[in-house]
Design a protein around this motif. Structure first.
Motif, PDB file in Angstrom:
ATOM      1  N   VAL A   3       0.826  -1.213   0.000  1.00  0.00           N
ATOM      2  CA  VAL A   3       0.000   0.000   0.000  1.00  0.00           C
ATOM      3  C   VAL A   3       0.861   1.263   0.000  1.00  0.00           C
ATOM      4  O   VAL A   3       1.834   1.349   0.757  1.00  0.00           O
ATOM      5  CB  VAL A   3      -0.930  -0.007   1.234  1.00  0.00           C
ATOM      6  N   HIS A   4       0.492   2.226  -0.870  1.00  0.00           N
ATOM      7  CA  HIS A   4       1.176   3.520  -0.906  1.00  0.00           C
ATOM      8  C   HIS A   4       0.176   4.641  -0.645  1.00  0.00           C
ATOM      9  O   HIS A   4      -1.035   4.417  -0.725  1.00  0.00           O
ATOM     10  CB  HIS A   4       1.822   3.740  -2.283  1.00  0.00           C
ATOM     11  N   LEU A   5       0.684   5.819  -0.391  1.00  0.00           N
ATOM     12  CA  LEU A   5      -0.185   6.995  -0.347  1.00  0.00           C
ATOM     13  C   LEU A   5      -0.218   7.539  -1.771  1.00  0.00           C
ATOM     14  O   LEU A   5       0.769   8.130  -2.244  1.00  0.00           O
ATOM     15  CB  LEU A   5       0.360   8.020   0.646  1.00  0.00           C
TER      16      LEU A   5
ATOM     17  N   GLN B  84      -9.347   5.099   4.736  1.00  0.00           N
ATOM     18  CA  GLN B  84      -9.992   3.832   5.092  1.00  0.00           C
ATOM     19  C   GLN B  84      -8.974   2.712   5.324  1.00  0.00           C
ATOM     20  O   GLN B  84      -9.193   1.811   6.104  1.00  0.00           O
ATOM     21  CB  GLN B  84     -10.967   3.389   3.989  1.00  0.00           C
ATOM     22  N   ASP B  85      -7.867   2.796   4.602  1.00  0.00           N
ATOM     23  CA  ASP B  85      -6.910   1.680   4.643  1.00  0.00           C
ATOM     24  C   ASP B  85      -5.945   1.838   5.836  1.00  0.00           C
ATOM     25  O   ASP B  85      -5.271   2.865   5.952  1.00  0.00           O
ATOM     26  CB  ASP B  85      -6.118   1.670   3.327  1.00  0.00           C
ATOM     27  N   PRO B  86      -5.852   0.828   6.710  1.00  0.00           N
ATOM     28  CA  PRO B  86      -4.979   0.970   7.887  1.00  0.00           C
ATOM     29  C   PRO B  86      -3.503   1.171   7.530  1.00  0.00           C
ATOM     30  O   PRO B  86      -2.772   1.847   8.258  1.00  0.00           O
ATOM     31  CB  PRO B  86      -5.175  -0.347   8.653  1.00  0.00           C
ATOM     32  N   HIS B  87      -3.074   0.619   6.397  1.00  0.00           N
ATOM     33  CA  HIS B  87      -1.666   0.828   6.028  1.00  0.00           C
ATOM     34  C   HIS B  87      -1.443   2.237   5.481  1.00  0.00           C
ATOM     35  O   HIS B  87      -0.373   2.819   5.679  1.00  0.00           O
ATOM     36  CB  HIS B  87      -1.201  -0.254   5.054  1.00  0.00           C
ATOM     37  N   GLN B  88      -2.445   2.783   4.814  1.00  0.00           N
ATOM     38  CA  GLN B  88      -2.318   4.188   4.395  1.00  0.00           C
ATOM     39  C   GLN B  88      -2.280   5.090   5.627  1.00  0.00           C
ATOM     40  O   GLN B  88      -1.492   6.027   5.703  1.00  0.00           O
ATOM     41  CB  GLN B  88      -3.491   4.590   3.491  1.00  0.00           C
ATOM     42  N   GLN B  89      -3.118   4.768   6.596  1.00  0.00           N
ATOM     43  CA  GLN B  89      -3.103   5.558   7.837  1.00  0.00           C
ATOM     44  C   GLN B  89      -1.725   5.484   8.497  1.00  0.00           C
ATOM     45  O   GLN B  89      -1.171   6.492   8.927  1.00  0.00           O
ATOM     46  CB  GLN B  89      -4.139   5.014   8.837  1.00  0.00           C
ATOM     47  N   ALA B  90      -1.194   4.261   8.566  1.00  0.00           N
ATOM     48  CA  ALA B  90       0.112   4.076   9.222  1.00  0.00           C
ATOM     49  C   ALA B  90       1.207   4.844   8.475  1.00  0.00           C
ATOM     50  O   ALA B  90       2.072   5.473   9.095  1.00  0.00           O
ATOM     51  CB  ALA B  90       0.448   2.588   9.310  1.00  0.00           C
ATOM     52  N   LEU B  91       1.164   4.806   7.142  1.00  0.00           N
ATOM     53  CA  LEU B  91       2.168   5.536   6.354  1.00  0.00           C
ATOM     54  C   LEU B  91       2.082   7.036   6.624  1.00  0.00           C
ATOM     55  O   LEU B  91       3.101   7.710   6.795  1.00  0.00           O
ATOM     56  CB  LEU B  91       1.933   5.308   4.856  1.00  0.00           C
ATOM     57  N   ALA B  92       0.835   7.546   6.679  1.00  0.00           N
ATOM     58  CA  ALA B  92       0.656   8.982   6.917  1.00  0.00           C
ATOM     59  C   ALA B  92       1.160   9.347   8.314  1.00  0.00           C
ATOM     60  O   ALA B  92       1.836  10.367   8.504  1.00  0.00           O
ATOM     61  CB  ALA B  92      -0.813   9.362   6.753  1.00  0.00           C
TER      62      ALA B  92
END
Ligand SMILES: C[S@@+](CC[C@H](N)C(=O)[O-])C[C@H]1O[C@@H](n2cnc3c(N)ncnc32)[C@H](O)[C@@H]1O
Length: 367
Positions: A105-107, A154-162
């Motif tokens: 997953v990326h931003l 919505q995506d937990p990995h996008q949240q984590a990246l941010a």
């Protein structure tokens, strides 16, 4: 340099790996590009040496239960192993979710647009609480706004990246990377670019940095937020242990230094700030590794818990208990104990100034 309990010198033999550069015995290039976070006890500068040692061990899966910045977990992920990273701090485990657990997953443009949305935030807790302490009013308003925007992803990995991008931005914009100093910090201003950029400008750069760190190693890696002694018991080949150690002076409290990042990671939900403190601290987290009276028993309990796996313990000559005591504790559970040594000079910002010390770093390997 290595030695064993019976003083027999063992030269590390490089075990060829099936994947990546490591087959050549070199540290995977990816691991050298891990986004460094200024963090007490971070092993970033020791990674090549840690790699050399880990590369002598036969393991497919690894647990890093004191993951901190996540750099060692990421190293082992880069070596093609299945990795579980864990830390009892939420912000640390969030970084590992972004870089270790996250494979794909990326931003992307849409996510970044949402993150930078300028709609006034529903909450202004950060602006109200931290005015005049660490950042400008504009920075604080950005933090309130972006905190709300991150939660819209919505995506937990996008949240984590941010979040990871935001933590590194906050750390870079702080002169020392620790949240123990406040108010007029102009005497620290040495013209560094990191101090000139706004938090929003940093954030945009850090999004790219963390996007570039995402990769798939073909394994299902995991990031947990857990106290060491409450981790689910699952079989792994190797446990890499890097606990805090009782220092000779000062203390080793992570919350004291990084409370702002920990609070930011959950918008201080359930973490009341102590408004009587100048820097608006939150409550410390207890760990038995921080105190002379509990540290030895904690090491013993930790070794007992992981006796079914190979153990690699990072340690330093200025810690308590000392090396001899640790070796004999580990020998209760492991038939072979080898100690790898490396002279190391570290500097670390404290409220008194930059601390420099020459120490010997150890990797104590029990199998
Ligand atoms: C020396 S640092 C680890 C540094 C890490 N290896 C790196 O290179 O960035 C120790 C870490 O242990 C965590 N920690 C301390 N006590 C803990 C406990 N009882 N359970 C889980 N994590 C703990 C701290 O939050 C801190 O991140």
């Amino acid at each position: 340099m290595t030695r064993t309990a019976n003083a027999l010198r063992i030269e590390p033999t490089i075990v060829p790996l099936r994947r990546s550069n490591a087959a050549l015995g070199a540290m995977p290039a990816r691991a050298t590009q891990y986004p460094e976070l200024r963090y007490m006890g971070s092993k970033t500068r020791l990674l090549p040496w840690i790699f050399e040692t880990l590369n002598t061990l036969d393991f497919e899966s690894a647990l890093d239960p004191f993951s901190g910045t996540g750099c060692v977990s990421y190293l082992m992920k880069s070596m093609g192993r299945r990795v579980v990273a864990s830390d009892f701090l939420n912000f640390a485990s969030t970084v590992a979710r972004a870089t270790v657990e996250n494979s794909f997953v990326h931003l992307d443009g849409k996510a970044i647009k949402g993150l930078l949305d300028r709609t006034p935030p529903a909450h202004d807790f950060i602006e109200r609480t931290f005015g005049g302490i660490f950042y400008t009013a504009e920075d604080l308003r950005f933090l309130d706004r972006v905190s709300g925007n991150i939660r819209q992803l919505q995506d937990p990995h996008q949240q984590a990246l941010a979040f990871a991008a935001l933590f590194r931005s906050c750390s870079k914009r702080q002169p020392r990377g620790v949240f123990t100093i406040s108010g007029d910090l102009s005497h620290y201003d040495d013209g560094r670019r990191d101090l000139r950029l706004s938090l929003e400008e940093h954030f945009l750069e850090q999004i790219e940095v963390y996007n570039a760190a995402v990769f798939d190693n073909g394994r299902k890696n995991q990031a947990l937020r857990c106290d060491l002694f409450e981790l689910p018991r699952r079989k792994v080949d190797l446990v890499y242990l890097d606990p805090p150690y009782v220092p000779r002076s000062d203390d080793n409290c992570y919350i004291k230094r990084y409370h702002f990042l920990e609070g930011l990671s959950c918008y201080w939900q359930g973490l009341p700030v102590d408004t009587t403190t100048k820097v608006r601290k939150i409550a410390k987290r207890y760990t038995p590794f921080s105190y002379r009276r509990t540290a030895v028993e904690a090491f013993d309990r930790m070794f007992a818990r992981f006796k079914g796996s190979k153990i690699a313990l990072s340690y330093s000559s200025n810690g308590f208990p000392d090396l001899d005591q640790l070796e004999s504790l580990l020998r209760r559970y492991k038939s072979t104990v080898r100690v790898f040594e490396k002279p190391h000079r570290y500097h670390f910002g404290t409220h008194q100034g930059v601390e420099r010390a020459s120490v010997t770093e150890y990797l104590i390997v029990g199998s």
